[in-house]
Design a protein around this motif. Structure first.
Motif, PDB file in Angstrom:
ATOM      1  N   ILE A 150       0.734  -1.302  -0.380  1.00  0.00           N
ATOM      2  CA  ILE A 150       0.080   0.251   0.015  1.00  0.00           C
ATOM      3  C   ILE A 150       0.718   1.341   0.122  1.00  0.00           C
ATOM      4  O   ILE A 150       1.024   2.311  -0.853  1.00  0.00           O
ATOM      5  N   GLU A 151       1.589   1.070   0.967  1.00  0.00           N
ATOM      6  CA  GLU A 151       3.125   2.349   0.673  1.00  0.00           C
ATOM      7  C   GLU A 151       3.444   2.575  -0.934  1.00  0.00           C
ATOM      8  O   GLU A 151       3.815   3.688  -1.125  1.00  0.00           O
ATOM      9  N   ARG A 152       3.576   1.910  -1.511  1.00  0.00           N
ATOM     10  CA  ARG A 152       4.471   2.343  -2.763  1.00  0.00           C
ATOM     11  C   ARG A 152       3.077   2.610  -3.669  1.00  0.00           C
ATOM     12  O   ARG A 152       3.494   4.055  -4.578  1.00  0.00           O
ATOM     13  N   ARG A 153       1.798   2.485  -3.205  1.00  0.00           N
ATOM     14  CA  ARG A 153       0.955   2.623  -3.874  1.00  0.00           C
ATOM     15  C   ARG A 153       0.289   4.317  -4.034  1.00  0.00           C
ATOM     16  O   ARG A 153       0.130   5.495  -4.671  1.00  0.00           O
ATOM     17  N   LYS A 154       1.051   4.538  -2.688  1.00  0.00           N
ATOM     18  CA  LYS A 154       0.530   6.408  -2.404  1.00  0.00           C
ATOM     19  C   LYS A 154       2.086   6.627  -2.690  1.00  0.00           C
ATOM     20  O   LYS A 154       1.368   7.698  -2.985  1.00  0.00           O
ATOM     21  N   ARG A 155       3.152   6.262  -2.598  1.00  0.00           N
ATOM     22  CA  ARG A 155       4.316   6.866  -3.047  1.00  0.00           C
ATOM     23  C   ARG A 155       3.777   7.262  -4.979  1.00  0.00           C
ATOM     24  O   ARG A 155       4.021   8.255  -5.139  1.00  0.00           O
ATOM     25  N   ARG A 156       3.022   6.733  -5.543  1.00  0.00           N
ATOM     26  CA  ARG A 156       2.874   6.608  -6.951  1.00  0.00           C
ATOM     27  C   ARG A 156       1.814   7.674  -6.932  1.00  0.00           C
ATOM     28  O   ARG A 156       2.023   8.655  -8.151  1.00  0.00           O
ATOM     29  N   LEU A 157       0.894   7.369  -6.218  1.00  0.00           N
ATOM     30  CA  LEU A 157      -0.404   8.850  -6.165  1.00  0.00           C
ATOM     31  C   LEU A 157       0.332   9.915  -5.355  1.00  0.00           C
ATOM     32  O   LEU A 157      -0.357  10.788  -6.314  1.00  0.00           O
ATOM     33  N   ARG A 158       1.402   9.920  -4.789  1.00  0.00           N
ATOM     34  CA  ARG A 158       1.892  11.294  -4.250  1.00  0.00           C
ATOM     35  C   ARG A 158       2.506  11.599  -5.904  1.00  0.00           C
ATOM     36  O   ARG A 158       2.420  12.981  -5.850  1.00  0.00           O
ATOM     37  N   GLN A 159       3.140  10.699  -6.207  1.00  0.00           N
ATOM     38  CA  GLN A 159       4.288  11.625  -7.262  1.00  0.00           C
ATOM     39  C   GLN A 159       3.065  12.052  -8.618  1.00  0.00           C
ATOM     40  O   GLN A 159       3.513  12.887  -9.128  1.00  0.00           O
ATOM     41  N   ALA A 160       2.196  11.069  -9.033  1.00  0.00           N
ATOM     42  CA  ALA A 160       0.904  12.060  -9.763  1.00  0.00           C
ATOM     43  C   ALA A 160       0.515  12.991  -9.148  1.00  0.00           C
ATOM     44  O   ALA A 160       0.347  13.962 -10.377  1.00  0.00           O
ATOM     45  N   LEU A 161      -0.543  13.213  -8.583  1.00  0.00           N
ATOM     46  CA  LEU A 161      -0.528  14.731  -8.086  1.00  0.00           C
ATOM     47  C   LEU A 161       0.572  15.441  -8.094  1.00  0.00           C
ATOM     48  O   LEU A 161       0.276  16.732  -8.680  1.00  0.00           O
ATOM     49  N   ALA A 162       1.969  15.631  -7.721  1.00  0.00           N
ATOM     50  CA  ALA A 162       2.767  16.784  -8.009  1.00  0.00           C
ATOM     51  C   ALA A 162       2.748  16.548  -9.141  1.00  0.00           C
ATOM     52  O   ALA A 162       2.804  18.456  -9.661  1.00  0.00           O
ATOM     53  N   GLY A 163       2.756  15.625 -10.038  1.00  0.00           N
ATOM     54  CA  GLY A 163       3.433  15.533 -11.457  1.00  0.00           C
ATOM     55  C   GLY A 163       1.999  16.706 -12.336  1.00  0.00           C
ATOM     56  O   GLY A 163       2.025  17.886 -12.917  1.00  0.00           O
ATOM     57  N   ASP A 164       0.805  16.561 -11.850  1.00  0.00           N
ATOM     58  CA  ASP A 164      -0.196  17.247 -12.275  1.00  0.00           C
ATOM     59  C   ASP A 164      -0.049  18.797 -11.930  1.00  0.00           C
ATOM     60  O   ASP A 164      -0.364  19.542 -12.787  1.00  0.00           O
ATOM     61  N   LEU A 165       0.367  18.847 -10.971  1.00  0.00           N
ATOM     62  CA  LEU A 165       0.046  20.238 -10.562  1.00  0.00           C
ATOM     63  C   LEU A 165       1.405  20.977 -11.003  1.00  0.00           C
ATOM     64  O   LEU A 165       1.564  21.686 -11.494  1.00  0.00           O
ATOM     65  N   ALA A 166       2.421  20.010 -11.804  1.00  0.00           N
ATOM     66  CA  ALA A 166       3.562  21.238 -11.794  1.00  0.00           C
ATOM     67  C   ALA A 166       3.729  20.738 -13.003  1.00  0.00           C
ATOM     68  O   ALA A 166       3.248  22.196 -14.013  1.00  0.00           O
ATOM     69  N   GLU A 167       2.690  20.350 -13.721  1.00  0.00           N
ATOM     70  CA  GLU A 167       2.031  19.847 -15.124  1.00  0.00           C
ATOM     71  C   GLU A 167       1.173  22.505 -15.285  1.00  0.00           C
ATOM     72  O   GLU A 167       1.252  22.811 -16.455  1.00  0.00           O
ATOM     73  N   LEU A 168       0.837  22.207 -14.187  1.00  0.00           N
ATOM     74  CA  LEU A 168      -0.624  23.135 -14.467  1.00  0.00           C
ATOM     75  C   LEU A 168       0.261  24.460 -14.332  1.00  0.00           C
ATOM     76  O   LEU A 168      -0.586  25.521 -15.080  1.00  0.00           O
ATOM     77  N   ALA A 169       1.263  24.324 -13.535  1.00  0.00           N
ATOM     78  CA  ALA A 169       2.103  25.593 -13.190  1.00  0.00           C
ATOM     79  C   ALA A 169       2.664  25.688 -14.548  1.00  0.00           C
ATOM     80  O   ALA A 169       3.555  26.559 -14.774  1.00  0.00           O
ATOM     81  N   GLY A 170       3.685  24.774 -15.049  1.00  0.00           N
ATOM     82  CA  GLY A 170       4.259  25.020 -16.417  1.00  0.00           C
ATOM     83  C   GLY A 170       2.594  25.494 -17.893  1.00  0.00           C
ATOM     84  O   GLY A 170       3.559  25.616 -18.699  1.00  0.00           O
ATOM     85  N   GLY A 171       1.870  25.486 -17.219  1.00  0.00           N
ATOM     86  CA  GLY A 171       1.136  26.422 -18.382  1.00  0.00           C
ATOM     87  C   GLY A 171      -0.136  25.077 -19.539  1.00  0.00           C
ATOM     88  O   GLY A 171      -0.098  25.145 -20.616  1.00  0.00           O
ATOM     89  N   ALA A 172      -0.254  24.461 -18.209  1.00  0.00           N
ATOM     90  CA  ALA A 172      -1.651  23.217 -19.120  1.00  0.00           C
ATOM     91  C   ALA A 172      -2.255  23.426 -19.875  1.00  0.00           C
ATOM     92  O   ALA A 172      -2.802  24.320 -19.855  1.00  0.00           O
ATOM     93  N   SER A 173      -2.390  23.333 -20.827  1.00  0.00           N
ATOM     94  CA  SER A 173      -3.723  23.819 -21.364  1.00  0.00           C
ATOM     95  C   SER A 173      -4.656  22.382 -21.672  1.00  0.00           C
ATOM     96  O   SER A 173      -4.188  21.125 -21.598  1.00  0.00           O
TER      97      SER A 173
END
Length: 580
Positions: free
Chosen positions: A495-518
């Motif tokens: 479960i901890e590895r799954r949670k780590r992947r979810l945290r990475q996906a959430l951070a990646g989406d936020l970074a994409e939004l900050a980078g000007g995702a359209s």
């Protein structure tokens, strides 16, 4: 009069005891029917009952459906595999590995019983192809027996367990959703007054974390009941709205903006109104939320939070009424976990292929059963996030089941016995199974114990089929032991590895939004974050869940801040779009 110990056991958890007794009664009935019809491996009917039985009728019916689908698909693929490669074992091994990998990957992409159906399609193919690999002409007979026993098991479980179990646990789940929502809104209201200390802040985050558990329980509790898909979508919409309320209230309470500082008194009144409607059943005819002085809330700092509150109350009212045709709007977008699917498929292939090669190289007569044990075990657990704890429970059940089966045939019935004697001899074992199913801690081990006992003892055959039972037991233990070890070493999943992947996906989406995702990526950012956030909050990893809850709330507000300028430039009201 019953002894005190037995009486206290019978009174400890009547619903689970009733479930255990009904399950073993249905299993015994299914085995008797399969034996009366002279089906090959009639014990599969009992295994089906133990596997599909659920504490509510709705879940039972849904799991039965997916067991039939998975069994039929796997049996047909197994027939095709041997028809094409009966004289080419290496090619058959490659084909089996590919099918198992595909099924394991599919089980990681879908949820709940659909995932179970994919897993079953995988290892049913392995059972049909491997249980009598040296005699490919019998594959159709074996496949027919597997499907027929599944049908008998499903009918027995439905007739016995289905009649005795309640229809669903929907009312309990909805009541807990109501109470969690009321508590969250009350704590958000306290947050605006500045009266919450650090402990109260932590309590608010703990309530937010509980929303993830409610999301995870939606499939377990609502599945199979009439309108299940409709209710699950609305429950998840409700949980998403509550997450948005918590995020926006915290951001407003922390704001230094003098304009927003005027909003808390009016917002507090709205939160208090909504909390009362959650705490005490809100009727469909309730009036819209009103501001503190009776005027409708005006646009401004209150708009987005008010919109989320209004949506939450609408979802709550929907959950209390009968389902209607159609799914309605969804506030969550659940991205497919392709990374998890690839890992599950790769993990399966890396476990199955070496064991198959070991069987082909050694030529061990019981080697096909060794490979079968590996196939069943690794396919079942390749996408299971419970990790080591689940593996330990299953292995303990397997060891106990195989050991008792060997003792059963060696000491209880050392010589061929009549079918009636065999079936009656099962009763004490099934009584032990009923007791094990009564305890939540032992339920998983008990199911595997009973399944492997039936598979090894073969109670519908006067004498066991195949190689000597000792060789069969050793082969199964080797196959399962190697698979269990591999699942710890080859891309282990917990479960901890799954949670780590979810945290990475959430951070990646936020970074994409900050980078000007359209486009669609930006428009659906909040829906993806809400879905991943709820999944991150479900279950307990090594990290404190309140820390995850705070991260999810902060990401929601940070993303809203990043998206606001482009929304304003395009003339859209984010408060309306986010909850539509």
């Amino acid at each position: 009069m019953l002894p005190t110990g037995l009486r206290s056991f019978l009174e400890r958890d009547p619903p689970r005891l009733r479930f255990g007794l009904a399950t073993v009664a249905a299993a015994w009935l299914a085995i008797v029917l399969a034996a009366a019809l002279d089906l090959p491996n009639g014990h599969w009917a009992g295994v089906t009952v133990l596997t599909v039985s659920q504490p509510t009728r709705g879940l039972l019916f849904e799991k039965c459906l997916w067991r039939l689908v998975g069994t039929t698909a796997g049996a047909l693929v197994g027939i095709g595999l041997l028809a094409a490669f009966a004289t080419h074992p290496a090619a058959a091994l490659v084909g089996l590995t590919a099918w198992l990998a595909c099924c394991a990957g599919m089980s990681a992409l879908v949820r709940h019983f659909r995932s179970y159906g994919a897993v079953l399609a995988g290892y049913t193919c392995a059972i049909v192809a491997l249980i009598d690999f040296d005699h490919p002409a019998s594959v159709q007979h074996i496949a027919f027996g597997r499907i027929a026993c599944t049908v008998i098991g499903v009918l027995a479980a439905t007739a016995v367990t289905g009649l005795l179990m309640p229809p669903s646990g929907r009312r309990s789940l909805l009541d807990r959703a109501r109470q969690s929502g009321a508590e969250l809104l009350e704590r958000c209201s306290g947050l605006l007054t500045g009266s919450l200390g650090a402990a109260d802040q932590g309590a608010l985050l703990a309530v937010v974390a509980r929303l993830g558990d409610l999301d995870a329980e939606a499939d377990e509790v609502l599945g199979g009941a009439p309108g299940a898909r409709w209710r699950k979508r609305r429950l998840r919409n409700l949980l998403a709205s509550l997450l948005l309320v918590a995020s926006r209230t915290r951001a407003l309470a922390r704001s230094d903006d003098p304009v927003q500082a005027q909003a808390p008194p009016e917002l507090k009144a709205l939160l208090d109104q909504a909390a009362l409607r959650f705490r005490y059943k809100d009727s469909p005819g309730s009036t819209p939320l009103a501001s503190a002085d009776g005027r409708p809330a005006v646009a401004g700092p209150l708009a987005d939070t008010r919109a989320a509150l209004t949506a939450a109350l609408a979802d709550l009212r929907d959950l209390e009424r009968a389902p209607v045709v159609g799914n309605g709007p969804a506030r969550l977008e659940t991205p497919l976990d392709w990374q998890g699917a690839v890992r599950a498929a790769t993990r399966t292939a890396l476990c199955v292929l070496p064991m198959g090669l070991a069987w082909l190289v050694t030529g061990w007569a019981a080697g096909s059963l060794m490979l079968l044990g590996t196939c069943v075990f690794v396919t079942l657990l390749s996408a299971n996030e419970l990790g080591a704890a689940m593996i330990r429970r299953i292995v303990l059940g397997v060891l106990a089941g195989i050991g008792l089966a060997l003792a059963f045939r060696a000491f209880v019935l050392p010589h061929p016995a009549g079918l009636t004697v065999l079936l009656l001899a099962l009763v004490p074992v099934l009584c032990v199974t009923a007791a094990g199913l009564t305890f939540r801690l032992t339920a998983v081990s008990t199911v595997e114990f009973n399944n492997f006992f039936l598979m090894m003892s073969q109670p519908t055959h006067l004498t066991p089929l195949g190689p000597p039972l000792a060789h069969q037991g050793l082969a199964m233990l080797v196959g399962i032991g190697v698979a269990a070890l591999a699942l710890h070493l080859v891309m282990p999943l917990d479960i901890e590895r799954r949670k780590r992947r979810l945290r990475q996906a959430l951070a990646g989406d936020l970074a994409e939004l900050a980078g000007g995702a359209s486009g669609k990526r930006r428009a659906n950012w909040e829906a993806r974050t809400l879905s991943r956030g709820l999944r991150l909050l479900a279950g307990r990893g090594r990290r404190d869940r309140t820390a995850d809850a705070e991260d999810v709330l902060n990401m929601l507000e940070r993303g809203r801040t990043l998206r606001a300028p482009s929304d304003a430039f395009e003339g859209r009201d984010p408060s309306v779009r986010s909850v539509a």
